[in-house]
Design a protein around this motif. Structure first.
Motif, short mmCIF file in Angstrom:
data_model
loop_
_atom_site.label_atom_id
_atom_site.label_comp_id
_atom_site.label_asym_id
_atom_site.label_seq_id
_atom_site.Cartn_x
_atom_site.Cartn_y
_atom_site.Cartn_z
N ILE A 91 -26.19 -16.07 -2.96
CA ILE A 91 -26.15 -17.36 -2.91
C ILE A 91 -24.61 -18.04 -3.07
O ILE A 91 -24.05 -18.63 -2.27
N VAL A 92 -23.97 -17.54 -4.06
CA VAL A 92 -22.55 -18.28 -4.55
C VAL A 92 -21.63 -17.56 -3.44
O VAL A 92 -21.05 -18.16 -2.88
N SER A 138 -33.02 -18.74 0.72
CA SER A 138 -31.98 -17.44 0.43
C SER A 138 -32.79 -16.28 0.03
O SER A 138 -34.03 -16.55 -0.60
N PRO A 139 -32.45 -15.07 0.23
CA PRO A 139 -33.13 -13.93 -0.42
C PRO A 139 -32.81 -14.19 -1.80
O PRO A 139 -32.05 -14.86 -2.33
N LEU A 140 -33.46 -13.22 -2.66
CA LEU A 140 -33.42 -13.44 -4.10
C LEU A 140 -32.19 -12.76 -4.66
O LEU A 140 -32.19 -11.58 -4.79
N GLU A 155 -32.90 -20.32 -3.77
CA GLU A 155 -34.27 -19.58 -3.73
C GLU A 155 -35.29 -20.55 -3.77
O GLU A 155 -35.59 -21.58 -4.54
N ASP A 156 -36.28 -20.77 -2.83
CA ASP A 156 -37.45 -21.34 -2.74
C ASP A 156 -37.18 -23.22 -2.52
O ASP A 156 -38.06 -23.79 -2.94
#
Lengths: 374, 322
Positions: free
Chosen positions: B62-63, B55-57, B28-29
């Protein structure tokens, strides 16, 4: 297209083969039957059902610890699987025995997980069919990540039919409630990933009916995420094949994700350890048995003159041979060596784990020596 | 060259991105912004949005997607923005990432790195100062490592990315801005502890954010006449038992210092190993100086809660009184 009244409201239910085995035209789905090996579909339906019934028998005989039956869901699985190309990747749940067989995974290897000889059973890369995932919904995110890799490999929208690749993720109605599934939908939508979510809505998540998971039909959820959703008769192998083929083609060409809801029914209990009579009526199950996916395909092949009695008897012979092979093969599955868990926990076995493995082996050896000397 | 840990990590990841096209960063960010700590500053500009992915939040996403990418042959490096935000990803980490190699009998290799800024001491709000290392160290199939200097950050991040095992890479955020000399030569394997100060009378064992505090305490103890050896554990799973035990066999006394709470923590594990392998060499029980068994406190209290020089010296005195 037909309207089937269900508890969760009206949503167009796309169908190419009615429950009585009559071919039907659908405004959305089409299938050129001259390009489809309908006899192979029927054979795979029969073999899938036989695998399931033999596995249940093996469980009852104590050869398997557990078996999640797919009875009633054969058409959804065989239809979806026949839409795949070799390069496509599949992410199953733990009930996709029919998909596995169509993909060319040895059916005997499906038994190992349930016999306790392995936690997996096959190499996912051999047939581009991943290992079963038991944690509901977790595999949908793996499918998304794999599809991200496909995009980065320029294997989408290249126009090369041997190169362009789609990912097919299976899930059930229960998985619709998992946060991870919803994250997967968001990722797939915002990145327009080449992934197709194939939801077998078998209407029961163990004892929870579909109404526990949702107030709208599953297919309608896709619109909220920004990609197409379609509901098909999950007991109609032709509709399942047509819908999946369309969605996979769109994915491979760069058109993004699709959610397919295959409306079907889990005729047996959740697993061999479950008792469905505690939460649903026999009448309901009876009603769905009347929409059997094999019967309608049998009728269709017979009345259309697409198969003769010799074909059907040959399929029955293949089915008997599969059953025999499963019975023998299950009992012959190699017992796992005690080294196995230690060996594959890490790529590089840490010294501490090596020490634990030696200690365990020394202990086992000392027990054997002491037994031998008694 | 003199670099902060943030810059060292940035350069380490840059080199990994340069040397292997399968490496990509996701979090993220991390792209347009360069990460909330600027650890990935400039990398998206240089390597593109496909390789430094905003990525989206969603931490499970993410993983989970990193697992899928790894199955396709990539080597993803995930960033979890803060320690206290890793928990939505814990299902993917524990039930999938850690187990898939084992489940597949070695057929599927998941070279995924999960970077997590961790620990307290920066005056932050809830969920931004936690030490979750034990959850991961207790999970078979994961490697868990942490750096305490810019040099180790630079070397270890590249070693973690090159490792075929999934690795939790903990970054001591309060040490992010301290500068240190960074050279290119990796001098130690990823799973080895480092003796960062030699001594004869007592061994202090620390990792990540507490290494610097522990070194300060060692100086102070020296002034009081105790020769202190300090070990930076670096790898929390697996633990380099040999380096720890060899030291304690020489000194006969040991303290374990970490920010994570006391019970069931790394200190318990290190203590157990010492008593098992250096029992007859011990002059005193192994003592632990750690966070307390509470949720992380409001930041106005954190300096009482975190191990500090005074608590380490007080424990040193207790050890020598035996």
């Amino acid at each position: 297209m037909a309207e089937v009244q269900t508890t969760e409201g009206n949503e167009p239910l796309h169908q190419l083969l009615t429950p009585d085995g009559t071919a039907e035209l659908d405004g959305t789905l089409s299938l050129d039957l001259t390009t489809v090996d309908v006899r192979a579909l029927y054979r795979d339906l029969v073999l899938t059902r036989r695998l399931d019934s033999e596995a249940i028998a093996l469980q009852r005989q104590g050869e398997l610890g557990l078996w999640p039956s797919l009875l009633g869901q054969e058409a959804a699985q065989v239809g979806a699987a026949h839409a795949l190309l070799d390069q496509d990747m599949v992410f199953p749940t733990y009930r996709e025995h029919g998909v596995a067989c169509c993909r060319g995974v040895d059916p005997i290897s499906l038994l190992g997980l349930f016999r306790g000889t392995t936690l997996g059973g096959w190499d996912p890369y051999d047939r581009n069919f991943n290992l079963y995932t038991l944690v509901i919904g977790a595999q949908t995110l793996h499918a998304v990540g794999y599809a991200m890799g496909v995009v980065r490999d320029d294997a989408v929208g290249s126009g090369d039919a041997d190169r362009d690749t789609a990912v097919l993720a299976f899930l059930g109605d229960g998985a619709l409630s998992e946060g991870e599934t919803n994250e997967a939908f968001i990722w797939a939508a915002t990145q327009q990933l080449p992934v197709v979510f194939f939801c077998q809505n078998n209407q029961w998540a163990i004892s929870a009916p579909y109404s526990t998971q949702s107030r709208i039909p599953a297919a309608r959820r896709a619109a909220g995420f920004g990609f197409p959703g379609i509901r098909v008769d999950g007991n109609d192998v032709l509709a399942c094949l047509a819908a999946t083929r369309d969605a996979l083609r769109r994915a491979r060409s760069g058109g993004g994700p699709t959610l397919i809801e295959a409306l079907t029914y889990r005729v047996n209990a959740h697993t061999t350890a479950d008792d469905a009579s505690r939460y649903r009526s026999a009448a309901e199950t009876e009603e769905w048995t009347g929409r059997d996916p094999l019967t309608r395909m049998h009728t269709f092949l017979s009345t259309e003159g697409l198969a003769d009695p010799d074909f059907f008897s040959d399929v029955d012979k293949q089915s008997d041979a599969l059953a025999e092979r499963l019975r023998t093969g299950c009992r012959a599955l190699a017992e796992p060596g005690t080294t196995l868990p230690f060996e594959h926990t890490y790529a590089d076995m840490p010294a501490e784990l090596r020490h634990q493995m030696r200690e365990h082996h020394d202990f086992v050896a000392s027990m054997e020596r002491s037994e031998a000397s008694q | 060259m003199m670099l902060s840990m943030v810059k060292a990590l940035n350069d380490g990841m840059r080199r990994a991105l340069e040397s292997d096209r399968r490496v990509l960063l996701i979090g993220e960010d991390i792209g347009r912004l360069g990460g909330v700590f600027r650890t990935t500053d400039g990398l998206q500009k240089d390597f593109g949005e496909d390789r430094v992915v905003d990525s989206p939040l969603g931490e499970a996403g993410i993983v989970g997607s990193a697992i899928g990418l790894a199955m396709r042959g990539y080597r993803p490096v995930c960033e979890i923005q803060f320690d206290g935000f890793v928990y939505p990803a814990v299902n993917q980490i524990i039930t999938q990432l850690a187990k898939i190699r084992h489940r597949s009998a070695g057929a599927v290799c998941l070279p995924v790195v999960i970077r997590i800024p961790f620990g307290g001491g920066i005056g932050s709000i809830e969920h931004h100062s936690e030490s979750p290392e034990t959850y991961f160290a207790h999970t078979a199939g994961l490697k868990v490592v942490t750096c305490s200097t810019p040099q180790d950050a630079h070397t270890m991040i590249r070693q973690a990315i090159a490792s075929d095992d999934p690795t939790i890479f903990l970054e001591p955020k309060r040490r992010y801005w301290a500068k240190g000399d960074v050279t290119d030569a990796p001098d130690l394997a990823l799973d080895k502890a480092r003796i960062v100060r030699s001594g004869n009378d007592i061994t202090f064992i620390a990792y990540g954010p507490t290494v610097d505090t522990t070194l300060q305490a060692a100086e102070a103890a020296e002034a009081q006449g105790h020769s202190v050896e300090v070990i930076d554990l670096r790898s929390l799973s697996p633990v380099d038992t040999e380096t720890v035990v060899d030291s304690v066999r020489r000194t006969g006394r040991a303290l374990v210092i970490h920010e994570a709470s006391l019970s069931h923590g790394m200190g318990a594990e290190i203590t157990a190993r010492i008593q098992h392998e250096a029992f007859y060499f011990l002059e005193a029980p192994v003592l632990r100086i750690t966070g307390y068994d509470t949720p992380y406190p409001p930041s106005r209290l954190e300096h009482d809660w975190l191990p500090n020089v005074e608590r380490i010296l007080s424990a040193t005195d207790r050890s020598f009184r035996y």
